[in-house]
Design a protein around this motif. Structure first.
Motif, PDB file in Angstrom:
ATOM      1  N   MET A 106       0.793  -1.440  -0.041  1.00  0.00           N
ATOM      2  CA  MET A 106       0.058  -0.203   0.223  1.00  0.00           C
ATOM      3  C   MET A 106       0.888   1.219   0.123  1.00  0.00           C
ATOM      4  O   MET A 106       1.654   1.306   0.356  1.00  0.00           O
ATOM      5  CB  MET A 106      -0.725  -0.270   0.815  1.00  0.00           C
ATOM      6  N   LYS A 107       0.330   2.476  -0.986  1.00  0.00           N
ATOM      7  CA  LYS A 107       1.349   3.741  -0.738  1.00  0.00           C
ATOM      8  C   LYS A 107       0.791   4.309   0.154  1.00  0.00           C
ATOM      9  O   LYS A 107       0.035   4.420  -0.174  1.00  0.00           O
ATOM     10  CB  LYS A 107       1.089   3.915  -2.516  1.00  0.00           C
ATOM     11  N   ASN A 108       2.009   5.136   0.913  1.00  0.00           N
ATOM     12  CA  ASN A 108       1.747   6.305   1.823  1.00  0.00           C
ATOM     13  C   ASN A 108       1.960   7.346   0.754  1.00  0.00           C
ATOM     14  O   ASN A 108       3.140   7.785   0.535  1.00  0.00           O
ATOM     15  CB  ASN A 108       2.547   5.244   2.995  1.00  0.00           C
ATOM     16  N   GLU A 109       1.263   8.282   0.786  1.00  0.00           N
ATOM     17  CA  GLU A 109       0.938   9.388   0.444  1.00  0.00           C
ATOM     18  C   GLU A 109       0.609  10.112   1.344  1.00  0.00           C
ATOM     19  O   GLU A 109      -0.204  10.750   2.034  1.00  0.00           O
ATOM     20  CB  GLU A 109       0.241   9.549  -1.071  1.00  0.00           C
ATOM     21  N   TYR A 110       1.596  10.973   1.479  1.00  0.00           N
ATOM     22  CA  TYR A 110       1.234  12.328   2.628  1.00  0.00           C
ATOM     23  C   TYR A 110       1.160  13.650   1.663  1.00  0.00           C
ATOM     24  O   TYR A 110       2.611  14.113   1.583  1.00  0.00           O
ATOM     25  CB  TYR A 110       2.360  12.288   3.715  1.00  0.00           C
ATOM     26  N   THR A 111       0.296  14.202   1.893  1.00  0.00           N
ATOM     27  CA  THR A 111       0.391  15.619   1.121  1.00  0.00           C
ATOM     28  C   THR A 111       0.385  16.600   2.257  1.00  0.00           C
ATOM     29  O   THR A 111      -0.782  16.294   3.128  1.00  0.00           O
ATOM     30  CB  THR A 111      -0.377  16.138  -0.171  1.00  0.00           C
ATOM     31  N   MET A 112       0.906  17.625   1.787  1.00  0.00           N
ATOM     32  CA  MET A 112       1.434  18.880   3.166  1.00  0.00           C
ATOM     33  C   MET A 112       0.488  20.060   2.806  1.00  0.00           C
ATOM     34  O   MET A 112       1.176  20.640   1.616  1.00  0.00           O
ATOM     35  CB  MET A 112       2.223  19.551   4.319  1.00  0.00           C
ATOM     36  N   ASN A 113      -0.482  20.391   2.707  1.00  0.00           N
ATOM     37  CA  ASN A 113      -1.150  21.465   2.386  1.00  0.00           C
ATOM     38  C   ASN A 113      -0.729  22.886   3.032  1.00  0.00           C
ATOM     39  O   ASN A 113      -0.643  23.215   4.038  1.00  0.00           O
ATOM     40  CB  ASN A 113      -2.671  21.736   2.773  1.00  0.00           C
ATOM     41  N   LYS A 114      -0.360  23.499   2.277  1.00  0.00           N
ATOM     42  CA  LYS A 114       0.425  24.819   2.247  1.00  0.00           C
ATOM     43  C   LYS A 114      -0.679  26.506   2.395  1.00  0.00           C
ATOM     44  O   LYS A 114      -1.618  25.896   1.314  1.00  0.00           O
ATOM     45  CB  LYS A 114       1.825  25.242   1.550  1.00  0.00           C
ATOM     46  N   GLN A 115      -1.198  27.112   3.473  1.00  0.00           N
ATOM     47  CA  GLN A 115      -1.494  28.420   3.432  1.00  0.00           C
ATOM     48  C   GLN A 115      -0.670  29.505   2.937  1.00  0.00           C
ATOM     49  O   GLN A 115       0.052  29.645   2.945  1.00  0.00           O
ATOM     50  CB  GLN A 115      -2.302  28.559   4.660  1.00  0.00           C
ATOM     51  N   PHE A 116      -1.714  30.610   1.653  1.00  0.00           N
ATOM     52  CA  PHE A 116      -0.627  31.481   1.599  1.00  0.00           C
ATOM     53  C   PHE A 116      -2.027  32.692   1.650  1.00  0.00           C
ATOM     54  O   PHE A 116      -3.261  32.600   0.983  1.00  0.00           O
ATOM     55  CB  PHE A 116      -0.805  31.276  -0.442  1.00  0.00           C
ATOM     56  N   VAL A 117      -1.387  33.936   1.393  1.00  0.00           N
ATOM     57  CA  VAL A 117      -1.865  35.009   1.412  1.00  0.00           C
ATOM     58  C   VAL A 117      -2.231  35.134   0.124  1.00  0.00           C
ATOM     59  O   VAL A 117      -1.557  35.783  -0.045  1.00  0.00           O
ATOM     60  CB  VAL A 117      -1.783  36.016   2.477  1.00  0.00           C
TER      61      VAL A 117
ATOM     62  N   ILE B  24      -5.794  31.066   0.495  1.00  0.00           N
ATOM     63  CA  ILE B  24      -6.151  30.006   0.363  1.00  0.00           C
ATOM     64  C   ILE B  24      -5.319  28.916   1.070  1.00  0.00           C
ATOM     65  O   ILE B  24      -4.310  29.291   1.358  1.00  0.00           O
ATOM     66  CB  ILE B  24      -6.068  29.478  -1.047  1.00  0.00           C
ATOM     67  N   GLU B  25      -5.604  27.779   0.927  1.00  0.00           N
ATOM     68  CA  GLU B  25      -4.666  26.240   0.868  1.00  0.00           C
ATOM     69  C   GLU B  25      -5.327  25.795  -0.067  1.00  0.00           C
ATOM     70  O   GLU B  25      -5.564  24.902  -0.741  1.00  0.00           O
ATOM     71  CB  GLU B  25      -5.779  25.736   1.833  1.00  0.00           C
ATOM     72  N   LEU B  26      -3.411  25.107  -0.026  1.00  0.00           N
ATOM     73  CA  LEU B  26      -3.287  24.229  -1.783  1.00  0.00           C
ATOM     74  C   LEU B  26      -2.302  23.464  -1.428  1.00  0.00           C
ATOM     75  O   LEU B  26      -1.799  22.816  -0.401  1.00  0.00           O
ATOM     76  CB  LEU B  26      -2.631  25.043  -2.607  1.00  0.00           C
ATOM     77  N   SER B  27      -2.881  21.841  -1.959  1.00  0.00           N
ATOM     78  CA  SER B  27      -1.883  20.579  -1.637  1.00  0.00           C
ATOM     79  C   SER B  27      -1.219  20.820  -2.882  1.00  0.00           C
ATOM     80  O   SER B  27      -1.230  21.773  -3.787  1.00  0.00           O
ATOM     81  CB  SER B  27      -3.375  19.746  -1.808  1.00  0.00           C
ATOM     82  N   SER B  28       0.318  19.848  -2.390  1.00  0.00           N
ATOM     83  CA  SER B  28       1.292  20.227  -3.699  1.00  0.00           C
ATOM     84  C   SER B  28       0.424  19.741  -4.454  1.00  0.00           C
ATOM     85  O   SER B  28       0.924  19.967  -6.057  1.00  0.00           O
ATOM     86  CB  SER B  28       1.565  19.059  -3.257  1.00  0.00           C
ATOM     87  N   GLU B  29      -0.777  19.288  -4.587  1.00  0.00           N
ATOM     88  CA  GLU B  29      -0.957  18.516  -6.045  1.00  0.00           C
ATOM     89  C   GLU B  29      -1.400  19.356  -6.718  1.00  0.00           C
ATOM     90  O   GLU B  29      -1.553  19.748  -8.254  1.00  0.00           O
ATOM     91  CB  GLU B  29      -1.791  17.649  -6.276  1.00  0.00           C
ATOM     92  N   GLN B  30      -2.536  20.623  -6.063  1.00  0.00           N
ATOM     93  CA  GLN B  30      -2.465  21.805  -6.751  1.00  0.00           C
ATOM     94  C   GLN B  30      -1.544  23.117  -7.308  1.00  0.00           C
ATOM     95  O   GLN B  30      -1.887  24.122  -8.134  1.00  0.00           O
ATOM     96  CB  GLN B  30      -3.286  23.158  -6.091  1.00  0.00           C
ATOM     97  N   ILE B  31      -0.448  22.714  -6.759  1.00  0.00           N
ATOM     98  CA  ILE B  31       1.254  23.252  -6.631  1.00  0.00           C
ATOM     99  C   ILE B  31       1.970  23.676  -8.053  1.00  0.00           C
ATOM    100  O   ILE B  31       2.538  21.605  -8.046  1.00  0.00           O
ATOM    101  CB  ILE B  31       1.627  23.929  -5.765  1.00  0.00           C
ATOM    102  N   GLU B  32       2.055  23.172  -8.942  1.00  0.00           N
ATOM    103  CA  GLU B  32       2.578  23.849 -10.171  1.00  0.00           C
ATOM    104  C   GLU B  32       4.090  23.993 -10.550  1.00  0.00           C
ATOM    105  O   GLU B  32       3.863  25.549  -9.575  1.00  0.00           O
ATOM    106  CB  GLU B  32       1.831  22.650 -11.915  1.00  0.00           C
TER     107      GLU B  32
END
Length: 151
Positions: free
Chosen positions: A1-12, A101-109
């Motif tokens: 089982m793959k353990n995916e840990y994504t950390m959300n970050k907040q931005f002004v 706003i809060e962005l997950s690593s998937e939302q940041i390119e």
């Protein structure tokens, strides 16, 4: 089982012209309405001057000038975002503060092929908000501020 840990970050998120920019909320200390700013002789054009915030003298950078945008009169939406970079407090003047706003690593390119390599150091990535169909340029404010104070 793959353990995916994504950390959300907040931005002004703030606005300059019609573009949205984001800075990490962890460096933001306070957001102020426009205040009196005293010009500093022989400072670079993007350094608007210094302001007194509760007894502390803080240099203020005009982001419109720093980004080469046309000057415009300050209005009721204009804000000064006070940030702390390393141990220094610095104000940045923006047209408007929109939201947090809060962005997950998937939302940041990342933006790999930027034309101007000096400007590539200014951008950490691009955040995409699907529900609002909004793109937010995530800034590396430390590099931008450091560059503003170089003589």
């Amino acid at each position: 089982m793959k353990n995916e840990y994504t950390m959300n970050k907040q931005f002004v998120v703030f606005k300059l012209e019609q573009q949205y920019y984001g800075v990490d909320i962890q460096i933001v200390q306070i957001i102020e309405r426009m205040k009196s700013i005293m010009r500093v002789p022989k400072a670079s054009a993007c350094i608007k001057g210094v302001m007194n915030l509760r007894g502390e003298i803080i240099p203020v950078v005009d982001m419109r000038t720093k980004f080469g945008l046309e000057a415009r009169a300050y209005d009721e939406d204009t804000r000064i975002i006070i940030v702390k970079i390393d141990e220094d407090m610095i104000g940045i003047i923006v047209d408007q503060v929109k939201e947090v706003i809060e962005l997950s690593s998937e939302q940041i390119e990342t933006v790999p092929n930027m034309q101007d390599k000096t400007n590539a150091n200014h951008v950490q990535g691009v955040g995409k908000l699907k529900e609002e169909d909004m793109i937010v340029t995530l800034l590396n404010l430390g590099t931008i501020i450091e560059e503003a104070f170089e003589v």
